[in-house]
Design an enzyme around this catalytic site. Structure first.
Site, mmCIF file in Angstrom:
data_model
loop_
_atom_site.group_PDB
_atom_site.id
_atom_site.type_symbol
_atom_site.label_atom_id
_atom_site.label_comp_id
_atom_site.label_asym_id
_atom_site.label_seq_id
_atom_site.Cartn_x
_atom_site.Cartn_y
_atom_site.Cartn_z
ATOM 1 N N HIS A 278 1.194 -1.706 -0.014
ATOM 2 C CA HIS A 278 -0.002 -0.043 -0.496
ATOM 3 C C HIS A 278 0.801 0.900 -0.023
ATOM 4 C CE1 HIS A 278 -3.082 3.510 1.738
ATOM 5 N NE2 HIS A 278 -3.594 2.509 1.014
ATOM 6 N N HIS B 241 -0.944 10.298 -3.083
ATOM 7 C CA HIS B 241 -3.032 10.044 -2.527
ATOM 8 C C HIS B 241 -3.477 11.325 -2.490
ATOM 9 C CE1 HIS B 241 -5.468 9.225 1.082
ATOM 10 N NE2 HIS B 241 -6.027 7.897 0.787
#
Length: 265
Positions: free
Chosen positions: A23, A69
């Protein structure tokens, strides 16, 4: 004679027996703390043996697709501002953790040619640039694409058809978990459910990952990948349930658990 129906996860992206996914490159690996979604972070994941990376994409005001992100630079870089409002010439000067440049998706595809990417479309303007980058690198077999935005993932599917696998939208996940009869008559597109263990619905915490959901997904030829799992006890619990993949920030811990369970490939 009719040919056998091709299930969604027969796409080459899903050829691993189990998917262990880094991740943002493994944001809580000690060597990566403060350096998420950077070439540095993804290189550490590669060196640990990871084949699958997770990242997010935004697009600059002049159309450059970046792996990042947040919609703003503020949280993790030494600069501020909305990525969508800034040209690449400005965004490229930002440093994650004060040291790492923000990579473009082109750079990640070129640097990590053997790895596969799970990509979350974080902005409407990123849909067409993402399709273009995938085509230019001939990366259709190396990516799975998802989005929390239903309109975004639908737009991406219209552009790429079935050449690139996608994860189910929130609507498709809800149907699978709570109204299982609907997918029989109106099947939701998507090859995988990529979900947290629990979510908030109407002010209540509801568990999404259950034996029934797994059974329904597998019966439809879909995989279930669970995020973001960092504790070994929860990793073991989910492996016992039969999930097909785990997405983690603690990629050192996930590798140890997968090796212990015979899932490290």
């Amino acid at each position: 004679m009719r040919s056998a129906r091709r299930t969604p996860t027969q796409h080459p992206y899903f050829d691993a027996p189990f998917i262990a996914m880094a991740h943002r490159g493994g944001a809580l690996l000690p060597a990566n703390i403060g350096r998420e979604n950077t070439v540095h972070a993804f290189a550490h994941a590669r060196d640990l043996g990871y084949r699958y990376f997770e990242t997010d994409v935004h697009v600059t005001s002049d159309g450059v697709l970046v792996a990042f992100h947040d919609d703003r630079l503020d949280r993790v870089t030494d600069r501020t501002g909305l990525i969508a409002d800034l040209p690449w010439a400005e965004v490229r000067r930002a440093r994650i953790g004060g040291q790492d440049p923000i990579p473009t998706l082109d750079e990640l595809f070129e640097t990590f040619g053997e790895q596969r990417f799970n990509i979350d479309i974080k902005a409407p303007g990123a849909v067409e640039p993402l399709a273009a980058v995938i085509r230019s690198h001939r990366a259709q077999d190396r990516v799975c694409v998802g989005s929390f935005g239903v309109d975004r993932i639908r737009a991406f599917r219209r552009l790429m058809g079935t050449h690139v696998p996608t994860s189910l939208s929130q609507v498709g996940v809800g149907w699978t978990r709570f109204v299982p009869i609907l997918p029989r008559f109106c099947p939701a597109p998507g090859a995988a459910l990529q979900i947290p263990v629990r979510t908030e619905i109407g002010g209540r915490t509801v568990r999404l990952v259950t034996p029934r959901l797994l059974a329904r997904a597998h019966a439809a030829g879909r995989q279930v990948h669970v995020w973001t799992i960092d504790e070994p006890s929860e990793m073991h619990e989910l492996l016992d349930l039969g999930v097909d993949g785990l997405i983690s920030d603690r990629i050192d811990t996930l590798r140890e658990v997968c090796q212990e369970r015979g899932h490290w490939h």
